[in-house]
Design a protein around this motif. Structure first.
Motif, mmCIF file in Angstrom:
data_model
loop_
_atom_site.group_PDB
_atom_site.id
_atom_site.type_symbol
_atom_site.label_atom_id
_atom_site.label_comp_id
_atom_site.label_asym_id
_atom_site.label_seq_id
_atom_site.Cartn_x
_atom_site.Cartn_y
_atom_site.Cartn_z
ATOM 1 N N VAL A 29 0.864 -1.189 0.000
ATOM 2 C CA VAL A 29 0.000 0.000 0.000
ATOM 3 C C VAL A 29 0.896 1.234 0.000
ATOM 4 O O VAL A 29 1.781 1.358 0.846
ATOM 5 N N VAL A 48 -6.016 1.027 5.963
ATOM 6 C CA VAL A 48 -5.302 -0.250 5.889
ATOM 7 C C VAL A 48 -5.655 -1.132 7.086
ATOM 8 O O VAL A 48 -5.752 -2.360 6.971
ATOM 9 N N TYR A 62 -0.096 -6.827 4.918
ATOM 10 C CA TYR A 62 -0.052 -5.521 4.253
ATOM 11 C C TYR A 62 1.250 -4.810 4.592
ATOM 12 O O TYR A 62 1.671 -4.778 5.747
ATOM 13 N N SER A 64 2.677 -1.128 4.271
ATOM 14 C CA SER A 64 2.219 0.229 3.980
ATOM 15 C C SER A 64 3.390 1.212 3.991
ATOM 16 O O SER A 64 4.164 1.264 4.943
ATOM 17 N N GLY A 310 -9.657 -3.320 -1.157
ATOM 18 C CA GLY A 310 -9.605 -4.546 -0.366
ATOM 19 C C GLY A 310 -10.748 -5.489 -0.702
ATOM 20 O O GLY A 310 -10.553 -6.716 -0.789
#
Length: 381
Positions: A29, A48, A62, A64, A310
């Protein structure tokens, strides 16, 4: 009976195979949670925490990163996620110009990119590179058509444009030129400015001198405010329209009385209490409530664009897993194909129907005509 040497070899082989069999799905991300685009990037970064932690029965990790609103930093972040982290998909970046600069890296690596940006230029016209990009916001022409229809219905004959000198403003200029010509509306002024500009007095004076019936400001995030406040300070009395780039509460706070009566088309998230019940309203309400519990305030619609990314991935992953394992080119290619075949997926911004030719996939269910009334968002009567 196997020897100790054979047993050791078997144990070693099992240990090496186990991580591959249970490899997490890795999603990168990239957001602009600092810098000029931060009003857009902060709710995206925060979102997120609300993305699915499992997809198709597999755990999702994830990674980020913040690009500080800097296109050069966006490139570095993308390369890190692709070359070092070996992610299966990337959500981001926040800015239109930033996104245009990394499409080639998504395509070269065969990594699906879900772009929560304003400009339709990331997916149109469709090319071999752009087939790896999916846009989680409404395309400009869908939003613009609603505005032009409203202008025509209320007797507006001439308009002025003020937009950012980047892919966002440039594509809006192109779309509005085409749609207004068909509607019999003349563009009598077309001015541009840089997002970091601290004054646009010159541009607004040129628009005022053209005496348009209305003005459309095509700018995302906080950059949408200054053109409108400047026009009001200089005495402009006509209607002012904004794009979905202005669809965030800080626009109301920063603009104050100068933005009262503004008309824009944007997602139902701005006016959840006023729209009829629908699957999208249910999902958007849940997202807003969950976000508010964690962060103490409701998210901007831009956060919803990441939340929808998502949902799109979660919907596509089970099909992709039939053709490959996470971490492999086969899985990424299958994920891209599955995303491209998304059908009637309700999300916070509307309903997605993606095809090889349309990587945004919204219809009229993805927009509402909205105004500013009493310092708050309201459905346009």
């Amino acid at each position: 009976m196997p020897s100790k040497k054979m047993l050791s070899a078997l144990i070693l082989a099992s240990a090496m195979a186990a991580p591959l069999a249970s490899a997490d799905i890795k999603v990168g991300v990239v957001t602009s949670s600092t810098g000029p685009i931060a009003l857009v990037g902060i709710p995206q970064k925060n979102t997120v925490a609300l993305l699915p932690d499992r997809m198709g029965g597999e755990k999702v990790t994830y990674i980020s990163l913040d690009d500080g609103s800097d296109p050069t930093a966006t490139v570095k972040a993308f390369k890190k996620l692709i070359d070092e982290e070996h992610v299966d998909a990337i959500i981001g970046p926040s800015g239109s110009g930033n996104a245009m600069g990394v499409i080639q890296f998504a395509a070269e690596s065969g990594t699906p990119m879900l772009a929560p940006v304003g400009t339709a230029a990331v997916v149109l016209p469709m090319t071999e590179e752009k087939k790896w990009v999916f846009k989680t916001t409404q395309n400009d022409d869908l939003i613009a058509a609603a505005l032009v229809d409203q202008m025509k219905a209320t007797g507006i004959k001439t308009i002025g444009l003020i937009g950012t000198a980047d892919p966002y403003g440039e594509n809006w200029s192109k779309v509005m030129t085409e749609l207004t010509a068909k509607a019999g509306i003349s563009i009598v002024a077309n001015e541009h400015f840089q997002r970091q500009d601290t004054s646009i007095t010159g541009q607004s004076l040129k628009v005022l001198m053209a005496s348009p019936d209305a003005v459309l400001i095509a700018a995302p995030g906080s950059s949408s405010v200054m053109p409108q406040t400047t026009l009001k300070e200089q005495g402009y009395q006509g209607k002012i329209y904004q794009t979905h780039g202005a669809a965030l509460d800080p626009f109301l706070r920063l603009g104050g009385k100068a933005v009262e009566g503004t008309i824009l088309a944007a997602s139902l998230m701005l006016v959840l209490d006023e729209v009829p019940d629908s699957p999208s309203k249910t999902i958007a309400t849940q997202y807003v409530n969950d976000y508010s519990k964690i962060f103490g305030s409701a998210p901007a619609t831009f956060g919803g664009n990441v939340y929808d990314a998502g949902l799109l991935l979660k919907n596509a992953v089970p099909t992709a897993l039939e053709k490959g394992k996470p971490g492999t080119p086969e899985f990424r290619a299958a994920l891209r194909e599955a995303l491209e075949n998304t059908h009637e997926l309700a999300a916070t911004q509307g309903v997605y129907n993606l095809t090889p030719a349309d990587h945004s996939g919204f219809d009229e269910r993805g927009r509402e005509l909205i105004t500013v009334k009493g310092g708050k968002w309201a459905l346009l009567d």
